[in-house]
Design a protein around this motif. Structure first.
Motif, short mmCIF file in Angstrom:
data_model
loop_
_atom_site.label_atom_id
_atom_site.label_comp_id
_atom_site.label_asym_id
_atom_site.label_seq_id
_atom_site.Cartn_x
_atom_site.Cartn_y
_atom_site.Cartn_z
N SER A 146 0.83 -1.27 -0.12
CA SER A 146 -0.06 0.01 -0.05
C SER A 146 0.92 1.11 -0.03
O SER A 146 2.04 1.35 0.52
CB SER A 146 -1.04 -0.14 1.15
OG SER A 146 -1.48 1.44 1.31
N ASP A 196 1.16 -1.61 -5.15
CA ASP A 196 0.01 -1.08 -4.61
C ASP A 196 -1.18 -0.81 -5.45
O ASP A 196 -0.94 -0.30 -6.37
CB ASP A 196 0.41 0.60 -4.03
CG ASP A 196 -0.67 1.38 -3.61
OD1 ASP A 196 -1.69 0.80 -3.46
OD2 ASP A 196 -0.33 2.77 -3.54
N TRP A 199 -6.74 2.62 -4.13
CA TRP A 199 -7.64 2.66 -3.07
C TRP A 199 -9.21 2.05 -3.69
O TRP A 199 -9.78 2.67 -4.47
CB TRP A 199 -8.02 3.93 -2.60
CG TRP A 199 -8.86 4.22 -1.56
CD1 TRP A 199 -9.27 2.92 -0.67
CD2 TRP A 199 -9.48 5.31 -0.69
NE1 TRP A 199 -9.91 3.48 0.50
CE2 TRP A 199 -10.14 5.07 0.40
CE3 TRP A 199 -9.10 6.72 -1.11
CZ2 TRP A 199 -10.82 5.98 1.12
CZ3 TRP A 199 -9.96 7.65 -0.28
CH2 TRP A 199 -10.59 7.15 0.80
N GLY A 205 -11.36 -1.45 1.23
CA GLY A 205 -11.20 -0.29 0.71
C GLY A 205 -12.08 0.50 1.40
O GLY A 205 -11.85 1.86 1.51
N ALA A 209 -13.41 4.65 -1.01
CA ALA A 209 -12.66 4.10 -2.18
C ALA A 209 -13.10 4.62 -3.43
O ALA A 209 -14.44 4.88 -3.87
CB ALA A 209 -12.48 2.71 -2.21
#
Length: 245
Positions: A146, A196, A199, A205, A209
Motif C-alpha cells: 500500500s 500498490d 484505493w 477499501g 474508495a
C-alpha cells in the motif's frame, strides 16, 4: 500454460484476479481461501470460467497459520502434475484492523495480527514453495502492499492514517527487498516486486474508495505480466509508476 498461486481469493481483489485470469483456459490457478467452509460461491463461479481438466483449484490457506500454509503447499505439490511449476505467486491476502488508531493508540494484539498476516504469511508461503521446488526458474512474486507502507508517502499525509496497517505494510516492503536478493541466490531469473493496487472499492477499501476492482486488477495484471528481471525489488503503483519508499 502459466500457473498462478493467489491468496485471499474469496472476495475483493483476489476474487477479481481469479475471475480475469480464468478467462483463459491456458491458465492453471491455485486459489487460496482462509476458510474453505465460508461462503465462496462467487469464487466457485469465477474459477470455472474456461476451465479445463486439472487446471482450477480452490484450497484452504489461512496465511495467519503456519500449519495451514504448509498444508496448502503440500496440496499444491500433489496437484502439480509432471514438471509443472508456479510461474506467478500473488500474495494478495491481507488485513487492516482498527484503521482509526494512530501511533498513540495502537493495540498490540491488532498490530501483531496484521504483521502475522501481512508480513509473515507471504514470507512463509514463498519460502515454503521454494523449499518444495515448486517455483519456476523465472517465477514472478508479487506482494500486495500500500502507499501507506511508503515512508515518503506517509510523511506527506496530514493526518496520517491506519498506523498499525501502515507499519505492517512497511514491514512487507522490507521483506520484499530481502526476498528479491535471497530468491535470486536460488533462482537467478526470479523477480520479486511490490504493488500498490490503489484505493479499491472492496470491503477493505471502505466507502471512500475511488477505484473499481475490475480496473485495478486489469492494471495489476498488466504490471505483473510486464515484469522484467531488472524490476526485481521494485515498488509499483497499479498504474505502472514506481512508488517512493
Amino acid at each position: 500454460m502459466p500457473t498462478y498461486v493467489i491468496t485471499g481469493t474469496n472476495r475483493g481483489i483476489g476474487l477479481e484476479l481469479v475471475r480475469q485470469l480464468a478467462q483463459s483456459p491456458d491458465n492453471t490457478i491455485f486459489a487460496g481461501v482462509r476458510d474453505i467452509n465460508s461462503d465462496i460461491g462467487d469464487l466457485k463461479k469465477a474459477i470455472m470460467i474456461g476451465s479445463g481438466d486439472n487446471t482450477r483449484h480452490i484450497i484452504e490457506c489461512d496465511v495467519s497459520s503456519t500449519d495451514s500454509i504448509n498444508t496448502f503447499i503440500d496440496v499444491i505439490e500433489k496437484r502439480c502434475s509432471g514438471e509443472k511449476k508456479i510461474d506467478y505467486l500473488i500474495n494478495s491476502a491481507g488485513v487492516n484492523i482498527a484503521s482509526t488508531h494512530d501511533s498513540l493508540s495502537l493495540i498490540p494484539e491488532n498490530v501483531l495480527k496484521q504483521v502475522t498476516i501481512n508480513v509473515l504469511g507471504p514470507a512463509q508461503l514463498t519460502a515454503g514453495l521454494l523449499k518444495k521446488g515448486l517455483l519456476s526458474d523465472d517465477v514472478k512474486v508479487l506482494n500486495f502492499t500500500s502507499g501507506l507502507g511508503s515512508m515518503a508517502r506517509s510523511a506527506e499525509q496530514n493526518p496520517r492514517k491506519c498506523a498499525g496497517y501502515s507499519i505492517s505494510k512497511a514491514g512487507l516492503n522490507m521483506l520484499s527487498v530481502h526476498q528479491a536478493g535471497d530468491l535470486r541466490k536460488e533462482l537467478p531469473r526470479s523477480v520479486v516486486a511490490l504493488l500498490d493496487p490503489g484505493w479499491v472499492k472492496t470491503r477493505m477499501g471502505g466507502n471512500g474508495a475511488t477505484l473499481e476492482v475490475e480496473d485495478s486488477v486489469r492494471d495489476i495484471l498488466k504490471v505483473l505480466h510486464g515484469l522484467k528481471e531488472e524490476d526485481n525489488g521494485e515498488f509499483f503503483h497499479h498504474s505502472g509508476d514506481k512508488v517512493p519508499w
